[in-house]
Design a protein around this motif. Structure first.
Motif, PDB file in Angstrom:
ATOM      1  N   ASN A 172      -7.898  -0.147   1.097  1.00  0.00           N
ATOM      2  CA  ASN A 172      -7.253  -1.112   0.216  1.00  0.00           C
ATOM      3  C   ASN A 172      -7.860  -2.509   0.329  1.00  0.00           C
ATOM      4  OD1 ASN A 172      -5.022   0.420  -1.083  1.00  0.00           O
ATOM      5  ND2 ASN A 172      -4.428   0.779   1.042  1.00  0.00           N
ATOM      6  N   ASN A 223      -0.594  -0.271  -6.185  1.00  0.00           N
ATOM      7  CA  ASN A 223      -0.961  -1.279  -5.191  1.00  0.00           C
ATOM      8  C   ASN A 223      -1.957  -2.242  -5.820  1.00  0.00           C
ATOM      9  OD1 ASN A 223      -2.799   0.803  -5.394  1.00  0.00           O
ATOM     10  ND2 ASN A 223      -3.523   0.605  -3.295  1.00  0.00           N
ATOM     11  N   GLU A 231      -2.458   0.787   8.466  1.00  0.00           N
ATOM     12  CA  GLU A 231      -2.398   0.507   7.028  1.00  0.00           C
ATOM     13  C   GLU A 231      -2.382  -0.995   6.754  1.00  0.00           C
ATOM     14  OE1 GLU A 231       1.863   2.040   8.090  1.00  0.00           O
ATOM     15  OE2 GLU A 231      -0.233   2.424   8.693  1.00  0.00           O
ATOM     16  N   ASP A 265      -2.059   7.094   2.603  1.00  0.00           N
ATOM     17  CA  ASP A 265      -1.827   8.305   1.809  1.00  0.00           C
ATOM     18  C   ASP A 265      -2.909   9.353   2.029  1.00  0.00           C
ATOM     19  OD1 ASP A 265       0.590   7.553   0.388  1.00  0.00           O
ATOM     20  OD2 ASP A 265      -0.644   6.046  -0.590  1.00  0.00           O
ATOM     21  N   ASN A 271      -5.850   3.366   4.048  1.00  0.00           N
ATOM     22  CA  ASN A 271      -4.941   3.967   3.075  1.00  0.00           C
ATOM     23  C   ASN A 271      -4.160   5.085   3.757  1.00  0.00           C
ATOM     24  OD1 ASN A 271      -3.783   5.390   0.824  1.00  0.00           O
ATOM     25  ND2 ASN A 271      -5.272   4.335  -0.473  1.00  0.00           N
ATOM     26  N   THR A 279       0.828  -1.194   0.000  1.00  0.00           N
ATOM     27  CA  THR A 279       0.000   0.000   0.000  1.00  0.00           C
ATOM     28  C   THR A 279       0.861   1.241   0.000  1.00  0.00           C
ATOM     29  OG1 THR A 279      -0.067   0.037   2.392  1.00  0.00           O
ATOM     30  CG2 THR A 279      -1.831  -1.156   1.290  1.00  0.00           C
ATOM     31  N   GLY A 280       0.267   2.310  -0.549  1.00  0.00           N
ATOM     32  CA  GLY A 280       0.897   3.605  -0.428  1.00  0.00           C
ATOM     33  C   GLY A 280       1.991   3.893  -1.404  1.00  0.00           C
TER      34      GLY A 280
END
Length: 801
Positions: free
Chosen positions: A373, A543, A423, A430, A428, A4-5
């Motif tokens: 996610n 991702n 996360e 971000d 998420n 992720t990210g």
């Protein structure tokens, strides 16, 4: 777990579609039967949230399966000190490391591991479902306290910021989705400690004496107090945005009456995984234990049964005379829910299949936070636990773990989850939640190659936010956004900006690339210039949802893989705000833009009211054909993926057949033009002065919740039995246009069918379905030549001086 990210771009190898039911060729992308079909514009279709249940079930029915050890290995590796490196021995190391916990050999300031056995024995005793929430919670929280002390080489430490704890719920939880509200009641939830304590702290009066305790001592005192009492109490006002996972229970009849057998082992050792019975949990698992005459298991790729529709308060489609090819024998999967819904349409989910219940909780968790996610939930039937993983590519369930006989694997699951950062739970990182003027927003900041630092403030609590409610699919959110960097670059943008956040299929041509092509076409065609969205900025995350599937060994992991996109556009107005001639003129502008793009090789293929917008310039309304994330280009190699190419209530009748749903009907221009007609009918009969009419005064509600084929039957009946509208708000000339459009569509269908019958009689090959530009122009011209189209296009005469 998928990474992720990370930022940048990503691609995966192309894939081929499987041919269905003997089809020689896939002509268009087969429709998915998931919640994405109905729920991306809840306010647009006016659907009650509880009516999305059958669509959630269809998503669940398409679940993929993996082995329990593969899931545990993936979870452990995700929170290891080197998650990018394969560590096949990690599961065995952790199984050995946690042995002292379930053999009663660990004691901490919070708990003794021997108390896990006591709690599990109570859990196994006879009784109804809600009687064993407390012992399961005690066993879980005691185990978590003891697992904090276990150190495994290469594994991370527990995460104090999260400090997960198991909490009883069994209380209604509310959430608003645009204008609709949902009520859910999960049995247990996993929460951060502070979130679990918050509902109970509000009840207590503030201690006047200042608490001087700090650090670990204060935390341990707080956790111990909550473990001993409030974790087994029913809290009020838990927020979905705080929930990390839900745990849903069911106890079969023998377990309720006689308790769970066999008893707890006297001690445990590391052993190979033993499959449970059933190894995987089908949607109708519990109901199938009761004999039901004529019942059949629902195939994973078929629409949900009529019973499932009834379970959510829907009205099942009436069979047409002579029967309908779309009808199937109904299963009794949700029979009890159907009966309950008839008595109380606003019932909770208590009588739904446990897999559907858990899916609904996942939908709530997705909706509660931005750009989630993935999610995890646990389903427990007696002594067997299944781990369910949800993301926008689909759903995965692990094989069952008997957490009584195979307690070590349950301990390893808790050990991994205890080390999850937010996360790692799928949040998420971000998009950072912030408070702005008392309202929840999200910040997103990134360094752009062209602009440098880009700042976005997403107003996620704004009334104009368009949300998604469901499990898989694009999951589009449209959110008002402000940005100093973009305001500086685009000083002439008036009326604000919006962010479109969605999960696009990796193997489709991306919307930004399609908009590049559209922009080139607009330079030479007046019908496109000023009638397409202006993409101000965009970003693609790397991702892919396929990563977890590759780690779990699921076949064809890249089929339907998705990545997250964020696109920024100037704010536009929905066409549903217009009526009469203004509605007609914007509608026509979108049609003319669409046909030009089609002939130039950009196929929109998702015409719906939500994709027709407008703005005003110098007193003139400018129609905009919006939303190209399901579009394709003429030079694309062919249809692919598992995303549907249309929004069911507005799709052409040819595409709402069983053949169309299998991808055996080529998507042609005339299908999109027919969609424009259905959009005009929808807006005209359901809106007045820009507002959605009350439920009792508007038609077509069920179209948004029926499966595609049944909706096609309903639409075919409506077209063949057209009646003058009872409401007087519709312009008579506009209604005449609708009638004339349906007359043309009916004539065209009759002529094509007549031609087909002649070919069959002569034993000739059917005429090619290819369309030339001349065919397209001729088909559209027939509509433009209707008396009503001409009358609405003619400007009013100037009054004499």
């Amino acid at each position: 777990m998928s990474p992720t990210g990370e930022t940048g771009t990503s691609s995966t190898p192309p894939r081929a579609n499987a041919l269905a039911h003997g089809a020689s060729k896939i002509e268009s992308t087969p429709n998915s039967r998931g919640a994405a079909v109905v729920s991306e514009n809840i306010s647009l279709v006016g659907v009650k949230v509880n009516k999305v249940r059958p669509w959630i079930q269809r998503d669940i029915e398409q679940v993929k399966e993996c082995k329990a050890d593969a899931m545990l290995q993936a979870l452990l590796q995700h929170v290891s000190s080197t998650p990018e490196t394969k560590q096949p021995e990690l599961l065995q190391k952790c199984l050995k490391a946690v042995l002292p916990v379930f053999n009663g050999q660990v004691s901490t300031a919070l708990a003794k591991s021997s108390d896990v056995e006591t709690a599990l024995k109570e859990y196994m005793s006879p009784g109804d479902e809600n009687h064993f929430y407390s012992p399961f919670i005690r066993a879980t929280n005691i185990a978590l306290a003891c697992l904090e002390e276990i150190k495994v080489d290469g594994m991370g430490a527990p995460v104090p910021v999260v400090d997960m704890i198991c909490q009883q719920n069994d209380m209604p939880m509310h959430q608003t989705h645009q204008t609709a509200k949902s009520i859910r009641k999960p049995d247990l939830v996993i929460l951060p400690l502070n979130s679990a304590c918050a509902p109970f702290e509000k009840k207590r009066k503030k201690d006047k004496n200042k608490d001087d305790e700090k650090g670990d001592k204060k935390r341990n005192k707080k956790r111990k107090a909550h473990m001993d009492t409030n974790a087994m109490a029913k809290p009020k006002n838990i927020l979905w945005q705080d929930v990390l996972a839900c745990i849903e229970f069911k106890r079969k009849t023998p377990g309720r009456k006689k308790g769970i057998q066999p008893p707890l082992p006297s001690s445990y050792k590391v052993e190979d995984y033993v499959p449970t019975k059933p190894e995987y949990l089908p949607v109708d698992h519990l109901k199938s234990e009761r004999p039901a005459p004529g019942a059949s298991q629902t195939p994973a790729t078929q629409p949900a049964s009529d019973t499932a529709l009834l379970s959510s308060g829907l009205t099942a489609a009436q069979p047409s005379q002579g029967g309908s090819s779309s009808k199937r024998k109904a299963t009794d999967t949700l029979e009890s829910a159907a009966k309950k819904s008839k008595m109380n349409p606003d019932d909770t989910d208590a009588e739904l299949d446990v897999t559907v219940q858990a899916g609904l909780y996942a939908a709530e968790m997705f909706a509660a936070n931005l750009a989630v996610n993935y999610l995890l939930n646990l389903i427990i039937v007696d002594d067997v636990m299944w781990i369910w993983y949800y993301d926008r590519q689909g759903t995965i369930q692990s094989s069952g773990i008997n957490f009584i006989q195979d307690l070590p694997r349950f301990m390893v699951l808790l050990y991994a989850l205890q080390r999850f950062k937010l996360e790692d739970w799928g949040r998420n990182k971000d998009f950072l939640p912030v408070q702005v003027e008392g309202k929840r927003c999200h910040e997103f900041k990134i360094t752009d190659e062209e602009l440098g630092d880009v700042d976005l403030l997403l107003h996620t609590s704004h009334d104009e936010r368009v949300t998604h409610y469901g499990l898989q699919g694009r999951a589009t959110n449209v959110v008002p956004v402000t940005s100093e960097a973009l305001a500086k670059k685009y000083p002439n943008v008036q009326g604000g900006m919006v962010a479109k956040i969605f999960w696009g299929e990796v193997n489709r041509t991306s919307e930004p690339k399609i908009l590049d092509k559209v922009k080139e076409i607009a330079k030479v065609h007046a019908t496109v210039k000023d009638h397409v969205p202006e993409l101000l900025w965009h970003h693609t995350f790397t991702n892919p949802t396929s990563a977890i599937r590759e780690a779990l060994g699921i076949p064809d992991p890249t089929t339907g893989s998705r990545v997250l996109y964020i696109l920024i556009f100037p704010k536009l107005h929905p066409i549903t705000k217009l009526q009469d001639k203004e509605l007609f003129h914007v509608w026509v502008q979108c049609i003319l833009c669409h046909v030009t793009l089609w002939k130039e090789g950009v196929y929109h293929r998702d015409v719906s009211p939500g994709n027709m917008m407008w703005y005003e310039i110098d007193g003139k309304l400018m129609g905009v054909l919006n939303d190209y994330d399901l579009s394709s280009l003429a030079n694309d190699p062919g249809p692919r993926g598992n995303e549907r190419t249309g929004t069911v209530p507005f799709m052409a009748l040819d595409l709402l057949t069983e053949e169309g749903q299998r991808g055996e009907v080529k998507h042609l221009y005339r299908h999109d033009l027919e969609s424009f007609v259905w959009c005009l009918v929808w807006i005209s009969l359901r809106y007045e002065n820009g507002a959605l009419l009350p439920a009792e005064s508007r038609p077509f509600d069920e179209w948004a919740t029926l499966d595609a084929v049944t909706c096609g039957v309903k639409k075919y009946y409506f077209q063949g039995h057209l009646k003058a509208p009872e409401s007087s708000h519709i312009d008579p000339v506009l209604w005449s246009l609708i009638v004339e459009c349906f007359d043309l569509l009916d004539t065209d269908t009759f002529n094509r069918r007549k031609q087909l019958l002649r070919s069959i009689k002569r034993r000739e090959r059917p005429t090619s379905t290819e369309e030339t530009d001349s065919d397209i122009d001729g088909f559209l011209q027939r509509f433009k030549d209707t008396e009503s189209w001409v009358a609405l296009s003619t400007p009013p005469r100037e009054p004499p001086l």
